[in-house]
Design a protein around this motif. Structure first.
Motif, PDB file in Angstrom:
ATOM      1  N   THR A 167       0.840  -1.191   0.000  1.00 31.77           N
ATOM      2  CA  THR A 167       0.000   0.000   0.000  1.00 31.77           C
ATOM      3  C   THR A 167       0.875   1.241   0.000  1.00 31.77           C
ATOM      4  N   PHE A 168       0.360   2.301  -0.563  1.00 34.39           N
ATOM      5  CA  PHE A 168       1.053   3.585  -0.406  1.00 34.39           C
ATOM      6  C   PHE A 168       0.542   4.245   0.865  1.00 34.39           C
ATOM      7  N   ILE A 169       1.230   5.277   1.306  1.00 36.49           N
ATOM      8  CA  ILE A 169       0.871   6.017   2.520  1.00 36.49           C
ATOM      9  C   ILE A 169       0.784   7.493   2.172  1.00 36.49           C
ATOM     10  N   LEU A 170      -0.265   8.131   2.632  1.00 38.27           N
ATOM     11  CA  LEU A 170      -0.363   9.582   2.441  1.00 38.27           C
ATOM     12  C   LEU A 170       0.345  10.283   3.595  1.00 38.27           C
ATOM     13  N   SER A 171       1.660  10.070   3.659  1.00 42.71           N
ATOM     14  CA  SER A 171       2.489  10.760   4.656  1.00 42.71           C
ATOM     15  C   SER A 171       2.542  12.232   4.282  1.00 42.71           C
ATOM     16  N   SER A 172       3.116  13.037   5.140  1.00 42.30           N
ATOM     17  CA  SER A 172       3.167  14.469   4.862  1.00 42.30           C
ATOM     18  C   SER A 172       3.932  14.759   3.571  1.00 42.30           C
ATOM     19  N   ASP A 173       5.043  14.041   3.322  1.00 35.99           N
ATOM     20  CA  ASP A 173       5.826  14.268   2.106  1.00 35.99           C
ATOM     21  C   ASP A 173       5.069  13.819   0.861  1.00 35.99           C
ATOM     22  N   VAL A 174       4.438  12.646   0.936  1.00 33.12           N
ATOM     23  CA  VAL A 174       3.685  12.151  -0.215  1.00 33.12           C
ATOM     24  C   VAL A 174       2.486  13.049  -0.491  1.00 33.12           C
ATOM     25  N   GLU A 175       1.778  13.415   0.564  1.00 32.94           N
ATOM     26  CA  GLU A 175       0.630  14.309   0.392  1.00 32.94           C
ATOM     27  C   GLU A 175       1.064  15.632  -0.231  1.00 32.94           C
ATOM     28  N   SER A 176       2.187  16.178   0.227  1.00 34.88           N
ATOM     29  CA  SER A 176       2.690  17.441  -0.304  1.00 34.88           C
ATOM     30  C   SER A 176       2.977  17.324  -1.796  1.00 34.88           C
ATOM     31  N   HIS A 177       3.603  16.223  -2.200  1.00 38.74           N
ATOM     32  CA  HIS A 177       3.895  16.028  -3.625  1.00 38.74           C
ATOM     33  C   HIS A 177       2.601  15.951  -4.442  1.00 38.74           C
ATOM     34  N   LEU A 178       1.631  15.205  -3.942  1.00 36.77           N
ATOM     35  CA  LEU A 178       0.371  15.046  -4.678  1.00 36.77           C
ATOM     36  C   LEU A 178      -0.376  16.375  -4.796  1.00 36.77           C
ATOM     37  N   ARG A 179      -0.273  17.204  -3.776  1.00 40.03           N
ATOM     38  CA  ARG A 179      -0.931  18.521  -3.829  1.00 40.03           C
ATOM     39  C   ARG A 179      -0.176  19.470  -4.763  1.00 40.03           C
ATOM     40  N   ASN A 180       1.131  19.466  -4.646  1.00 38.12           N
ATOM     41  CA  ASN A 180       1.933  20.383  -5.463  1.00 38.12           C
ATOM     42  C   ASN A 180       1.825  20.085  -6.951  1.00 38.12           C
ATOM     43  N   THR A 181       1.512  18.860  -7.283  1.00 29.62           N
ATOM     44  CA  THR A 181       1.388  18.470  -8.687  1.00 29.62           C
ATOM     45  C   THR A 181      -0.073  18.391  -9.129  1.00 29.62           C
ATOM     46  N   GLY A 182      -0.988  18.830  -8.264  1.00 29.91           N
ATOM     47  CA  GLY A 182      -2.393  18.926  -8.633  1.00 29.91           C
ATOM     48  C   GLY A 182      -3.154  17.622  -8.675  1.00 29.91           C
ATOM     49  N   ILE A 183      -2.589  16.560  -8.121  1.00 29.51           N
ATOM     50  CA  ILE A 183      -3.271  15.260  -8.142  1.00 29.51           C
ATOM     51  C   ILE A 183      -4.431  15.242  -7.156  1.00 29.51           C
ATOM     52  N   ILE A 184      -4.214  15.813  -5.971  1.00 31.13           N
ATOM     53  CA  ILE A 184      -5.312  15.935  -5.017  1.00 31.13           C
ATOM     54  C   ILE A 184      -5.501  17.406  -4.662  1.00 31.13           C
ATOM     55  N   ASP A 185      -6.762  17.785  -4.480  1.00 31.35           N
ATOM     56  CA  ASP A 185      -7.066  19.178  -4.153  1.00 31.35           C
ATOM     57  C   ASP A 185      -8.170  19.276  -3.107  1.00 31.35           C
ATOM     58  N   SER A 186      -8.384  18.174  -2.368  1.00 29.91           N
ATOM     59  CA  SER A 186      -9.394  18.170  -1.309  1.00 29.91           C
ATOM     60  C   SER A 186      -8.753  17.643  -0.033  1.00 29.91           C
ATOM     61  N   GLY A 187      -9.541  17.470   1.012  1.00 32.20           N
ATOM     62  CA  GLY A 187      -9.001  16.960   2.263  1.00 32.20           C
ATOM     63  C   GLY A 187      -8.317  15.620   2.078  1.00 32.20           C
ATOM     64  N   ARG A 188      -7.257  15.380   2.825  1.00 31.58           N
ATOM     65  CA  ARG A 188      -6.467  14.155   2.661  1.00 31.58           C
ATOM     66  C   ARG A 188      -7.295  12.893   2.806  1.00 31.58           C
ATOM     67  N   ASP A 189      -8.254  12.919   3.727  1.00 33.18           N
ATOM     68  CA  ASP A 189      -8.994  11.699   4.038  1.00 33.18           C
ATOM     69  C   ASP A 189     -10.336  11.598   3.320  1.00 33.18           C
ATOM     70  N   THR A 190     -10.539  12.399   2.288  1.00 42.40           N
ATOM     71  CA  THR A 190     -11.787  12.321   1.531  1.00 42.40           C
ATOM     72  C   THR A 190     -11.712  11.213   0.482  1.00 42.40           C
ATOM     73  N   LYS A 191     -12.871  10.712   0.097  1.00 41.17           N
ATOM     74  CA  LYS A 191     -12.928   9.680  -0.941  1.00 41.17           C
ATOM     75  C   LYS A 191     -12.345  10.204  -2.243  1.00 41.17           C
ATOM     76  N   ARG A 192     -12.606  11.475  -2.535  1.00 38.68           N
ATOM     77  CA  ARG A 192     -12.091  12.086  -3.760  1.00 38.68           C
ATOM     78  C   ARG A 192     -10.573  12.068  -3.794  1.00 38.68           C
ATOM     79  N   ALA A 193      -9.945  12.440  -2.688  1.00 33.87           N
ATOM     80  CA  ALA A 193      -8.480  12.450  -2.626  1.00 33.87           C
ATOM     81  C   ALA A 193      -7.925  11.038  -2.738  1.00 33.87           C
ATOM     82  N   HIS A 194      -8.554  10.102  -2.055  1.00 37.22           N
ATOM     83  CA  HIS A 194      -8.081   8.715  -2.095  1.00 37.22           C
ATOM     84  C   HIS A 194      -8.157   8.133  -3.500  1.00 37.22           C
TER      85      HIS A 194
END
Length: 228
Positions: A167-194
């Motif tokens: 499994t992958f982990i939405l750690s702070s570094d991974v979450e930051s990368h996904l946000r900075n590259t526009g992959i996720i734009d909602s709360g970390r724990d939302t179904k949309r982000a997942h």
């Protein structure tokens, strides 16, 4: 914004860590599905409980007391956990040998019920986890959150990783990368982000042939303060 190619992420991570050889030494791989399927139910309950208690508390403190947890809770034997009456749980939550926290202690019988109930969907909880498809891994996170107690956020995912599930982990570094590259734009724990994160990881997996766990670690090493 187009998805960054995995080769680019890998190259950046290797540069930060002093080269490909040193980077590869840092990366650990998940267990095989067959290996995970052999894990006993009590070890899952122990792992979930340890992660629940580590939330908001020093991990080292929990680790030092962990042998006491194993003793107080009968090595997390599922049948024994399901047979204990409520008053016994309250008593155990006050045992000075463990970290006294009634709300967290009460996750043990709740999560024991979840693990036991998995036998209706598979031969065992381990088999259900072992053969859960990678392409829908965040649905397993959702299952743990819905059917377990205090297993939302990163708690369930970290436990899966600890036990060897890919499994992958939405750690702070991974979450930051996904946000900075526009992959996720909602709360970390939302179904949309997942779902968005899962889709990106599936693409990186196809590009690289690596496990979700390896990709997650490499992304974490490619950003943030992870420089040598």
């Amino acid at each position: 914004m187009p998805l960054e190619k995995f080769d680019s992420i890998y190259e950046r991570a290797a540069h930060r860590k002093g080269g490909e050889e040193l980077l590869e030494q840092l990366i650990y791989k998940p267990l095989s599905a067959d290996e995970i399927a052999k894990i006993s139910d009590d070890r899952w309950l122990a792992a979930f409980t340890e992660k629940v208690f580590q939330c908001g508390i020093s991990w080292d403190v929990v680790r030092k007391k962990w042998p006491n947890f194993e003793e107080v809770f009968f090595n997390f034997d599922i049948e024994k956990m399901l047979m204990l009456p409520n008053e016994m749980w309250e008593s155990k939550s006050q045992d000075p040998r463990i970290i006294r926290h009634l709300t967290k202690v009460m996750t043990i019988p709740a999560n024991a019920m979840m693990i036991n109930a998995a036998k209706r969907e598979a031969n065992s909880f381990s088999e259900m986890v072992a053969y859960w498809p990678d392409e829908n891994i965040t649905e397993l996170w959702a299952y743990l959150k819905k059917n377990g107690k205090r297993l939302g956020g990163n708690t369930g995912a970290y436990t899966l990783r600890q036990m060897g599930k890919d499994t992958f982990i939405l750690s702070s570094d991974v979450e930051s990368h996904l946000r900075n590259t526009g992959i996720i734009d909602s709360g970390r724990d939302t179904k949309r982000a997942h779902q968005a994160a899962n889709k990106a990881f599936n693409e990186w997996q196809q590009q690289s042939g690596r496990s979700l766990s390896e990709i997650s670690q490499i992304i974490a090493y490619s950003c943030g303060d992870n420089r040598v």
